[in-house]
Design a protein around this motif. Structure first.
Motif, PDB file in Angstrom:
ATOM      1  N   GLU A  29      -5.305   1.320  -8.590  1.00  9.92           N
ATOM      2  CA  GLU A  29      -5.253   1.459  -7.139  1.00  9.92           C
ATOM      3  C   GLU A  29      -6.555   0.972  -6.500  1.00  9.92           C
ATOM      4  O   GLU A  29      -6.536   0.231  -5.502  1.00  9.92           O
ATOM      5  CB  GLU A  29      -4.992   2.911  -6.753  1.00  9.92           C
ATOM      6  CG  GLU A  29      -4.849   3.115  -5.253  1.00  9.92           C
ATOM      7  CD  GLU A  29      -4.758   4.579  -4.868  1.00  9.92           C
ATOM      8  OE1 GLU A  29      -4.345   4.852  -3.739  1.00  9.92           O
ATOM      9  OE2 GLU A  29      -5.144   5.443  -5.674  1.00  9.92           O
TER      10      GLU A  29
ATOM     11  N   HIS B 148      -3.082  11.291   8.613  1.00  4.93           N
ATOM     12  CA  HIS B 148      -2.215  12.390   8.190  1.00  4.93           C
ATOM     13  C   HIS B 148      -2.609  13.740   8.797  1.00  4.93           C
ATOM     14  O   HIS B 148      -1.747  14.520   9.213  1.00  4.93           O
ATOM     15  CB  HIS B 148      -2.231  12.485   6.660  1.00  4.93           C
ATOM     16  CG  HIS B 148      -1.423  13.613   6.116  1.00  4.93           C
ATOM     17  ND1 HIS B 148      -0.042  13.617   6.112  1.00  4.93           N
ATOM     18  CD2 HIS B 148      -1.800  14.809   5.553  1.00  4.93           C
ATOM     19  CE1 HIS B 148       0.398  14.745   5.585  1.00  4.93           C
ATOM     20  NE2 HIS B 148      -0.635  15.483   5.240  1.00  4.93           N
TER      21      HIS B 148
ATOM     22  N   GLY C 186       0.943   4.291  -3.246  1.00  9.22           N
ATOM     23  CA  GLY C 186       0.853   5.751  -3.190  1.00  9.22           C
ATOM     24  C   GLY C 186       1.881   6.409  -4.091  1.00  9.22           C
ATOM     25  O   GLY C 186       1.569   7.352  -4.824  1.00  9.22           O
ATOM     26  N   ILE C 187       3.087   5.868  -4.081  1.00  8.38           N
ATOM     27  CA  ILE C 187       4.158   6.417  -4.922  1.00  8.38           C
ATOM     28  C   ILE C 187       3.869   6.141  -6.391  1.00  8.38           C
ATOM     29  O   ILE C 187       4.042   7.015  -7.251  1.00  8.38           O
ATOM     30  CB  ILE C 187       5.514   5.809  -4.512  1.00  8.38           C
ATOM     31  CG1 ILE C 187       5.847   6.211  -3.069  1.00  8.38           C
ATOM     32  CG2 ILE C 187       6.622   6.269  -5.464  1.00  8.38           C
ATOM     33  CD1 ILE C 187       7.040   5.486  -2.485  1.00  8.38           C
TER      34      ILE C 187
ATOM     35  N   THR D 180      -6.786  -2.238  -3.888  1.00  5.15           N
ATOM     36  CA  THR D 180      -7.173  -1.926  -2.511  1.00  5.15           C
ATOM     37  C   THR D 180      -8.511  -2.563  -2.160  1.00  5.15           C
ATOM     38  O   THR D 180      -8.715  -2.998  -1.020  1.00  5.15           O
ATOM     39  CB  THR D 180      -7.239  -0.406  -2.264  1.00  5.15           C
ATOM     40  OG1 THR D 180      -8.089   0.212  -3.236  1.00  5.15           O
ATOM     41  CG2 THR D 180      -5.864   0.217  -2.341  1.00  5.15           C
TER      42      THR D 180
ATOM     43  N   HIS E  62     -11.261   7.175   2.764  1.00  3.13           N
ATOM     44  CA  HIS E  62     -10.104   6.262   2.809  1.00  3.13           C
ATOM     45  C   HIS E  62     -10.238   5.344   4.022  1.00  3.13           C
ATOM     46  O   HIS E  62      -9.809   5.680   5.120  1.00  3.13           O
ATOM     47  CB  HIS E  62      -8.804   7.055   2.860  1.00  3.13           C
ATOM     48  CG  HIS E  62      -8.591   7.924   1.660  1.00  3.13           C
ATOM     49  ND1 HIS E  62      -9.180   9.167   1.525  1.00  3.13           N
ATOM     50  CD2 HIS E  62      -7.876   7.718   0.526  1.00  3.13           C
ATOM     51  CE1 HIS E  62      -8.823   9.700   0.366  1.00  3.13           C
ATOM     52  NE2 HIS E  62      -8.040   8.841  -0.262  1.00  3.13           N
TER      53      HIS E  62
ATOM     54  N   TRP F 112       1.017   5.731  -7.833  1.00  6.76           N
ATOM     55  CA  TRP F 112      -0.091   6.577  -8.295  1.00  6.76           C
ATOM     56  C   TRP F 112       0.399   8.008  -8.521  1.00  6.76           C
ATOM     57  O   TRP F 112       0.078   8.641  -9.518  1.00  6.76           O
ATOM     58  CB  TRP F 112      -1.217   6.543  -7.267  1.00  6.76           C
ATOM     59  CG  TRP F 112      -2.417   7.323  -7.682  1.00  6.76           C
ATOM     60  CD1 TRP F 112      -3.403   6.935  -8.547  1.00  6.76           C
ATOM     61  CD2 TRP F 112      -2.764   8.651  -7.261  1.00  6.76           C
ATOM     62  NE1 TRP F 112      -4.353   7.934  -8.677  1.00  6.76           N
ATOM     63  CE2 TRP F 112      -3.987   8.993  -7.911  1.00  6.76           C
ATOM     64  CE3 TRP F 112      -2.178   9.567  -6.397  1.00  6.76           C
ATOM     65  CZ2 TRP F 112      -4.609  10.218  -7.706  1.00  6.76           C
ATOM     66  CZ3 TRP F 112      -2.807  10.793  -6.199  1.00  6.76           C
ATOM     67  CH2 TRP F 112      -3.998  11.106  -6.858  1.00  6.76           C
ATOM     68  N   GLN F 113       1.194   8.517  -7.585  1.00  2.61           N
ATOM     69  CA  GLN F 113       1.679   9.893  -7.698  1.00  2.61           C
ATOM     70  C   GLN F 113       2.579  10.086  -8.917  1.00  2.61           C
ATOM     71  O   GLN F 113       2.646  11.182  -9.472  1.00  2.61           O
ATOM     72  CB  GLN F 113       2.443  10.279  -6.430  1.00  2.61           C
ATOM     73  CG  GLN F 113       1.549  10.430  -5.202  1.00  2.61           C
ATOM     74  CD  GLN F 113       2.348  10.567  -3.916  1.00  2.61           C
ATOM     75  OE1 GLN F 113       3.509  10.935  -3.935  1.00  2.61           O
ATOM     76  NE2 GLN F 113       1.719  10.250  -2.797  1.00  2.61           N
TER      77      GLN F 113
ATOM     78  N   THR G 141      -7.499  11.083   7.244  1.00  2.00           N
ATOM     79  CA  THR G 141      -6.495  11.024   6.181  1.00  2.00           C
ATOM     80  C   THR G 141      -6.493  12.305   5.343  1.00  2.00           C
ATOM     81  O   THR G 141      -5.463  12.940   5.147  1.00  2.00           O
ATOM     82  CB  THR G 141      -6.736   9.811   5.265  1.00  2.00           C
ATOM     83  OG1 THR G 141      -6.765   8.622   6.060  1.00  2.00           O
ATOM     84  CG2 THR G 141      -5.643   9.683   4.215  1.00  2.00           C
TER      85      THR G 141
ATOM     86  N   LEU H 234       0.829  -1.212   0.000  1.00  2.00           N
ATOM     87  CA  LEU H 234       0.000   0.000   0.000  1.00  2.00           C
ATOM     88  C   LEU H 234       0.864   1.263   0.000  1.00  2.00           C
ATOM     89  O   LEU H 234       0.527   2.249  -0.658  1.00  2.00           O
ATOM     90  CB  LEU H 234      -0.935  -0.006   1.209  1.00  2.00           C
ATOM     91  CG  LEU H 234      -2.076  -1.038   1.157  1.00  2.00           C
ATOM     92  CD1 LEU H 234      -2.716  -1.196   2.528  1.00  2.00           C
ATOM     93  CD2 LEU H 234      -3.110  -0.661   0.119  1.00  2.00           C
ATOM     94  N   ASN H 235       1.979   1.220   0.716  1.00  2.00           N
ATOM     95  CA  ASN H 235       2.894   2.363   0.703  1.00  2.00           C
ATOM     96  C   ASN H 235       3.463   2.600  -0.694  1.00  2.00           C
ATOM     97  O   ASN H 235       3.598   3.739  -1.143  1.00  2.00           O
ATOM     98  CB  ASN H 235       4.034   2.141   1.702  1.00  2.00           C
ATOM     99  CG  ASN H 235       3.569   2.245   3.145  1.00  2.00           C
ATOM    100  OD1 ASN H 235       2.555   2.877   3.427  1.00  2.00           O
ATOM    101  ND2 ASN H 235       4.298   1.631   4.053  1.00  2.00           N
ATOM    102  N   GLU H 236       3.788   1.520  -1.390  1.00  2.00           N
ATOM    103  CA  GLU H 236       4.301   1.638  -2.753  1.00  2.00           C
ATOM    104  C   GLU H 236       3.232   2.145  -3.711  1.00  2.00           C
ATOM    105  O   GLU H 236       3.527   2.908  -4.633  1.00  2.00           O
ATOM    106  CB  GLU H 236       4.835   0.290  -3.242  1.00  2.00           C
ATOM    107  CG  GLU H 236       6.177  -0.091  -2.671  1.00  2.00           C
ATOM    108  CD  GLU H 236       6.834  -1.211  -3.463  1.00  2.00           C
ATOM    109  OE1 GLU H 236       6.816  -1.155  -4.706  1.00  2.00           O
ATOM    110  OE2 GLU H 236       7.352  -2.145  -2.837  1.00  2.00           O
TER     111      GLU H 236
END
Length: 300
Positions: free
Chosen positions: A153, A272, A140-141, A157, A193, A143-144, A240, A136-138
């Protein structure tokens, strides 16, 4: 496989494998590991087969194989060697790459196959921390950097959410053994989220507590209805995206005012947006956490 995305840029390969584009080009030129095509503007593009090969090479490389030795392997020997490495070590080494391929191809069958193999050697809890959280951390990168689209995504998910829900449901077949408090899990208005909240619901249920899972975008007014049905209510929420920096202090004030001025409830929050709340700004009944691990430890 349903090859939705058929070609990839070298930047896509870097993002998906973790191998720098410069290194990929060296491997390509010196060891002839890949044969990219070129666009009319002379930009390299790589096939799905090249991506799969790179992910396999990455696994071998990260497990101590020299790239010169990998280059000596045939097209069929590389995946066979990967299988040997996995059998000697753990399927977890290959799982994240396998989940990425399932995502790229919108392949639920590959996702399920990888997931079931993981469960043969791990508990769901270990699987979530050791595989799903890094994945999940990957995402985000990825997608960005436009390596994957929102549809990729959402696909992966939602498959992960399915597994959380299934495992939570198994726990809910028995009555809660701890009855001193009830946990109410919700997301505030315009917050969607929910994967972290879903997993928290699993963890709290695993600890033997009663949970009431309300899910996404719940107005504060709706939470008041629960106060007459439960005692010692512990609200749990993820901030989030919302309430954002400009709204979060007002949200906390409104929450306290509408739910009860006597503070006969507790609110646990993480996510966040909580970075914009200072401890001294919080009333005694409200506590913020900076990680899943911290809030789970509080349950003990």
């Amino acid at each position: 496989m349903n090859n939705v995305k058929k070609t990839f840029s070298i930047r896509d390969l870097e993002n998906l494998s973790g191998i720098k584009a410069h290194t990929i080009r060296i491997w390509e030129k010196r060891y002839h590991l890949f044969s990219p095509e070129r666009t009319t503007t002379n930009i390299r593009t790589y096939s799905l087969k090249s991506l799969q090969k790179l992910l396999n090479i990455t696994l071998l490389y990260n497990n101590g194989y020299k790239i010169s030795k990998i280059a000596e392997l045939s097209e069929t020997e590389i995946p066979e060697t990967v299988k040997e490495v996995i059998s000697k070590k753990t399927v977890k080494n290959h799982a994240i790459n396998s989940f990425k391929m399932a995502m790229i191809n919108f392949d639920a069958t590959q996702f399920s196959s990888t997931y079931n193999k993981l469960l043969e050697e791990s508990s769901f809890r270990d699987l979530f921390y050791e595989v799903f959280i890094p994945l999940l951390n990957e995402l985000g990168i990825l997608w960005q950097t436009d390596t994957i689209s929102p549809s990729h995504e959402h696909f992966i998910t939602n498959l992960i959410k399915q597994k959380i829900i299934i495992n939570t449901e198994k726990l809910q077949r028995t009555e809660p053994v701890k009855t001193d408090k009830t946990f109410v899990l919700f997301l505030p208005d315009n917050e969607i989220h929910d994967i972290g909240l879903l997993y928290l619901n699993y963890e709290i249920t695993l600890k033997g507590y009663k949970t009431i899972y309300l899910g996404q975008t719940i107005p504060i007014e709706s939470l008041k209805d629960l106060m007459g049905y439960c005692s010692n209510v512990h609200f749990v929420s993820y901030f989030t995206v919302e309430p954002n920096k400009s709204k979060i202090h007002k949200y906390i004030e409104t929450f306290n005012a509408k739910i009860g001025e006597n503070y006969d409830f507790t609110l646990w929050i993480l996510g966040h947006q909580t970075q914009f709340l200072k401890e001294e700004d919080l009333t005694p009944n409200i506590k913020k956490f900076n990680s899943l691990e911290k809030i789970i430890k509080e349950l003990n």
